[in-house]
Design an enzyme around this catalytic site. Structure first.
Site, PDB file in Angstrom:
ATOM      1  N   GLY A 105       0.632  -1.263  -0.144  1.00  0.00           N
ATOM      2  CA  GLY A 105      -0.038  -0.025   0.094  1.00  0.00           C
ATOM      3  C   GLY A 105       0.621   1.256   0.115  1.00  0.00           C
ATOM      4  N   LYS A 106       2.108   1.114   0.541  1.00  0.00           N
ATOM      5  CA  LYS A 106       3.123   2.234   0.562  1.00  0.00           C
ATOM      6  C   LYS A 106       2.415   3.465   1.168  1.00  0.00           C
ATOM      7  CE  LYS A 106       5.632   0.915  -3.742  1.00  0.00           C
ATOM      8  NZ  LYS A 106       4.700  -0.310  -3.846  1.00  0.00           N
ATOM      9  N   ARG A 107       1.626   3.189   2.140  1.00  0.00           N
ATOM     10  CA  ARG A 107       0.969   4.306   3.063  1.00  0.00           C
ATOM     11  C   ARG A 107       2.169   5.100   3.970  1.00  0.00           C
ATOM     12  NH1 ARG A 107      -2.376   2.608  -0.160  1.00  0.00           N
ATOM     13  NH2 ARG A 107      -4.463   2.090   0.525  1.00  0.00           N
TER      14      ARG A 107
END
Length: 306
Positions: A105-107
């Protein structure tokens, strides 16, 4: 610690591979799409239903070969709320099969917003008196470039629920060097500094194999930097994208492993998902079998360099 569970699975299967479930409609056999469209029409619901069937059949073919899957959230967000439901159902199905699930998700954010991301993807959601799990992956990819403020909320959830994170350090894309290769006043590169932060953050999540619950994303397309970071970050486990379709091969990822042949899990997405399109005379109905055969070929290739 969550990444101990991943390492246990890698050792059991003798296979440091994660299958990236990043489905696009063009990757799916036509008969799967048409069956879903007959029920739901050419709608977001139809697309999501087709992808869920595709994913489940892939998982059925792979769960005893690879230790982990990595769904990329964007490919599900593309299809709105039905796509996000398919993401959750895919993750739950993989968990039932005993697979380690890394949500890509590379949040990144700070404060209460990052707490919400942490709860959604790794933790718990309180609804009245009930505790619910929204997506409930085993690990989440995150962007660490907001610094400790964006990481600390995740570490708290990881401690509480035995979860892990993978922080972007040296990414596989061609332009990553525009920022990540810049040198600071100290002389170290930005990616080395981010790696050092991973080592520091990881002290809060120690593991039994010497690797912490804070991993690093380091691309297969940068083999020299991959080997450099393996030496520099002895307590940081690597998630290595870029194998296969992006150009990385077994020799390129050799430097990711430690002297015991662990230290990294290597991701292949299109190489596994689209194996049926590349395999000579492979019928569409055998797409999952082709994915399994490609995963086994990848296992053999990695065994030669570990």
């Amino acid at each position: 610690m969550a990444l101990d569970r991943l390492i246990d699975a890698i050792r059991k299967m003798d296979n440091p591979t994660v299958a990236g479930l990043d489905p696009r409609l063009e990757y799916l056999p036509e008969y799967i799409k048409q069956e879903a469209f007959r029920q739901w029409g050419e709608t977001l619901e139809g697309a999501a239903a087709a992808i869920l069937r595709f994913n489940k059949e892939l998982i059925d073919a792979l769960y005893d070969v690879v230790p982990a899957i990595k769904p990329q959230a964007a490919y599900y967000e593309l299809f709105g709320w039905p796509g996000m439901r398919t993401l959750q159902e895919t993750m739950a199905y993989a968990d039932e099969k005993g697979l380690f699930v890394i949500t890509d998700g590379k949040r990144n954010d700070i404060g209460s917003t990052m707490e919400a991301y942490a709860a959604a993807h790794l933790g718990e959601t309180q609804v009245g008196e009930q505790v619910c799990h929204a997506f409930d992956g085993d690990a989440l990819t995150v962007n660490g470039y907001l610094g400790t403020d964006g990481i600390q909320p995740l570490l708290q959830v990881c401690r509480q629920r035995d979860r892990g994170i993978f922080v972007l350090v040296k990414t596989s894309n061609p332009s990553s060097g525009e920022l990540q290769d810049l040198r600071l006043e100290s002389g170290e590169t930005v990616y080395r500094r981010m790696g050092a932060l991973c080592e520091s953050w990881g002290e809060q999540l120690p593991g039994k194999y010497g690797y912490s619950g804070v991993g690093a994303v380091v691309g297969a397309t940068w083999p020299d930097q991959l080997a450099e970071l393996r030496k520099a970050l002895p307590h940081t486990f690597f998630l290595v994208p870029g194998y296969g379709a992006q150009g990385g091969g077994a020799q390129d990822v050799a430097g990711a492993f430690d002297q015991d042949g662990i230290g990294a899990v290597i991701n292949s997405s299109r190489g596994i998902l689209c194996a049926w399109k590349k395999e000579e005379n492979c019928p569409a109905e055998d797409f999952a079998g082709a994915a399994r055969r490609e995963a086994l070929r990848m296992k053999e290739a990695l065994a030669a360099v570990r």
